[in-house]
Design an enzyme around this catalytic site. Structure first.
Site, PDB file in Angstrom:
ATOM      1  N   HIS A  91      55.304  38.053  44.794  1.00  0.00           N
ATOM      2  CA  HIS A  91      53.936  38.248  45.264  1.00  0.00           C
ATOM      3  C   HIS A  91      52.977  38.392  44.076  1.00  0.00           C
ATOM      4  O   HIS A  91      51.961  37.692  43.987  1.00  0.00           O
ATOM      5  CB  HIS A  91      53.901  39.487  46.173  1.00  0.00           C
ATOM      6  CG  HIS A  91      52.553  39.828  46.716  1.00  0.00           C
ATOM      7  ND1 HIS A  91      52.191  39.567  48.017  1.00  0.00           N
ATOM      8  CD2 HIS A  91      51.483  40.402  46.138  1.00  0.00           C
ATOM      9  CE1 HIS A  91      50.949  39.970  48.204  1.00  0.00           C
ATOM     10  NE2 HIS A  91      50.487  40.486  47.076  1.00  0.00           N
ATOM     11  N   GLU A  92      53.318  39.295  43.150  1.00  0.00           N
ATOM     12  CA  GLU A  92      52.430  39.515  41.998  1.00  0.00           C
ATOM     13  C   GLU A  92      52.375  38.280  41.105  1.00  0.00           C
ATOM     14  O   GLU A  92      51.308  37.916  40.612  1.00  0.00           O
ATOM     15  CB  GLU A  92      52.874  40.741  41.192  1.00  0.00           C
ATOM     16  CG  GLU A  92      52.751  42.072  41.943  1.00  0.00           C
ATOM     17  CD  GLU A  92      51.379  42.294  42.572  1.00  0.00           C
ATOM     18  OE1 GLU A  92      50.365  41.860  41.993  1.00  0.00           O
ATOM     19  OE2 GLU A  92      51.318  42.898  43.663  1.00  0.00           O
ATOM     20  N   HIS A  95      49.866  35.927  42.519  1.00  0.00           N
ATOM     21  CA  HIS A  95      48.469  36.235  42.168  1.00  0.00           C
ATOM     22  C   HIS A  95      48.168  35.736  40.753  1.00  0.00           C
ATOM     23  O   HIS A  95      47.157  35.078  40.509  1.00  0.00           O
ATOM     24  CB  HIS A  95      48.236  37.753  42.164  1.00  0.00           C
ATOM     25  CG  HIS A  95      48.080  38.368  43.525  1.00  0.00           C
ATOM     26  ND1 HIS A  95      47.148  37.933  44.439  1.00  0.00           N
ATOM     27  CD2 HIS A  95      48.704  39.427  44.104  1.00  0.00           C
ATOM     28  CE1 HIS A  95      47.233  38.692  45.534  1.00  0.00           C
ATOM     29  NE2 HIS A  95      48.172  39.596  45.360  1.00  0.00           N
ATOM     30  N   ASP A 168      45.247  42.288  50.662  1.00  0.00           N
ATOM     31  CA  ASP A 168      44.672  41.047  50.100  1.00  0.00           C
ATOM     32  C   ASP A 168      43.984  40.230  51.188  1.00  0.00           C
ATOM     33  O   ASP A 168      42.890  39.707  50.998  1.00  0.00           O
ATOM     34  CB  ASP A 168      45.766  40.133  49.517  1.00  0.00           C
ATOM     35  CG  ASP A 168      46.536  40.798  48.400  1.00  0.00           C
ATOM     36  OD1 ASP A 168      45.963  41.647  47.706  1.00  0.00           O
ATOM     37  OD2 ASP A 168      47.716  40.442  48.221  1.00  0.00           O
TER      38      ASP A 168
END
Ligand code: ZN
Length: 272
Positions: A91-92, A95, A168
């Site tokens: 996930h990170e 981003h 988000d």
């Protein structure tokens, strides 16, 4: 930035600074923070040095103090199971990689999968290079893309999405909705603020903000734009899946990636 530098100089006057401390860098990294925040950061950095048994405050102490101020306290006691940890890492990385792939996005300065604050299981920091007081339509879109990158990466890798992207998604939808209603950035209502209506009759149908037709347009348009951006972001990550995997595997190993290391990895793997 010069103002922040001067403020930092005042607040660090009575603190013993190690040779590696670069107040200019700290001023740059703390864009958007006010004088009181900077005072706190100087105090916090000094406390960290004391706790760590250091005689002088280091650059790392300042960096940790800024992160604490931006993202909240580290919570190493919040132990994720390996599957969750892996998902957070993808996930990170999603981003960060989306920011890297998006022209005009602020550079990534750090990726971490150490939980922080009240809800963050991981976080990606992008230090603005300067203070910003207004954003153009295209810059808002860049922010929306970057926000969607986390969920898109989850889908690319797992073929499945999770609650981890809740915040988000809510921020991205909110931004798009405000572009339509407040900033006059939609196609139909270009350069027009959408007026709210009061539905005068108490108890009948409740109150709503916009006429039914306008509300429908706002909802449909928000969904259309968010989905459109999401598909673009997902396709970019799909194309650069190898970069995503490489960044994630190092992130899982080290828990934290510096902006420089991230750039290095991205540069070597990204195909465009
Ligand atoms: Zn996220």
């Amino acid at each position: 930035m010069k103002g922040r530098y001067e403020i930092l100089k005042i607040h660090t006057r009575k603190i013993t600074l190690s040779d590696d401390v670069d107040l200019n860098k700290i001023a740059q990294a703390s864009a958007g923070l006010a004088g009181a925040d900077l005072a706190n950061i100087a105090n916090e950095a000094a406390l960290m040095a004391v706790r760590g048994g250091r005689k002088a405050v280091t650059q790392a102490d300042f960096e940790e103090a800024i992160e604490k101020s931006v993202a909240g306290l580290e919570r190493k006691s919040r132990i994720l199971n390996p599957k969750e940890r892996e998902r957070v890492a993808y996930h990170e990385a999603g981003h960060a990689l989306t920011a890297y792939l998006t022209e005009g996005a602020e550079p990534v300065s750090k990726i971490s999968i150490i939980p922080r604050g009240f809800g963050a299981l991981g976080y990606t920091l992008q230090y603005p290079t300067e203070d910003r007081f207004l954003l153009s339509e295209s810059e808002l879109m860049i922010n929306i893309d970057t926000l969607l990158g986390g969920r898109a990466a989850e889908e690319v890798v797992f073929g499945d999405i999770s609650t981890g992207a809740g915040n988000d998604i809510s921020r991205a939808s909110d931004l798009v909705r405000r572009m339509i209603t407040e900033f006059g950035m939609s196609d139909r209502y270009r350069n027009i603020t959408l007026p709210t209506t009061q539905s005068g009759i108490a108890g009948v149908g409740g109150s709503r903000d916009y006429s039914e037709k306008t509300q429908e347009y706002i909802d449909n348009e928000t969904a259309r734009i968010v989905n459109e951006r999401y598909e673009i972001v997902k396709a970019n990550l799909e194309k650069n899946k190898e970069a995503l995997l490489t960044i994630t595997s190092e992130l899982l190993e080290d828990e934290v990636l510096s902006g420089d290391r991230f750039e290095e990895l991205a540069k070597s793997k990204v195909i465009g």
